[in-house]
Design an enzyme around this catalytic site. Sequence first.
Site: not given
Ligand code: PGA
Length: 258
Positions: A10, A175
Amino acid sequence: MSRKLFIAGNWKMNKTASEAAEDVSKFIDLALGVAGKINIALCPPFTALDRVSLILENTGVELGAQNLSEVESGAYTGEVSAAMLRDLNVKYVIVGHSERRQYFGETDEVVSLKANRALQSGLLPIICIGETLEEREANKTFEVIQAQMKGSFAGISKEDMLKTTIAYEPIWAIGTGKTATPEQAQEVHAFIRKIISETYGAKTAAHVIIQYGGSVKAANSGELMAMPDIDGALVGGASLDPVGFAELIKNALQVATE
Ligand code: PGA
């Protein structure tokens, strides 16, 4: 019951169409060898879908979008319909990501409308659910997950459930670099599968793919995929770098096939 691993990247609001085209080409060179053994999807921003779609043709890597409108067509300025996505060979669509719920006010009801619209139009939804840190600390994780599932999956038939991917994404892990431990994630995945089993039957539950999302990276993808109810990952930050994302996928695959 063996379920084929499914890893989706994503990209959120990152990369112009030109940047995306360059990175997808790099990624394809690195990931081509594993593309048949595992389901892989890239979910770039809307503006890059057209160009990325052409590059992904015949590679075995699928295209996903990050959102869609719950309505079919018409006077909805700025929205993107399921038919527009289908026309670009989009196969998957992320629905109800926590950022959409948090910043754009998407409720479980809207999420279910979007998921049903996707299914009616031949798109495969990846429906996101997950608790906040506050909810986890108040021991409300299971309660919150159950309520989100009830609301977000409303109207989805048994047949359509088999076409739906669930992404468990604890909000505190998105995140933040703070991944749920494999045991913490497994506990919730098993709970989600139990709810699916109660609602749709054990056979359906055994087939449904449940991805984990939240700070998945090359260093932890293997240990997460080693868990019995974790069938893949929805990857944000770590999917932006083609080299790192290919490594993440290879590590996941290696553990899953051991
Ligand atoms: P991240 O995001 O891998 O940056 O933690 C995952 C997501 O929001 O699908």
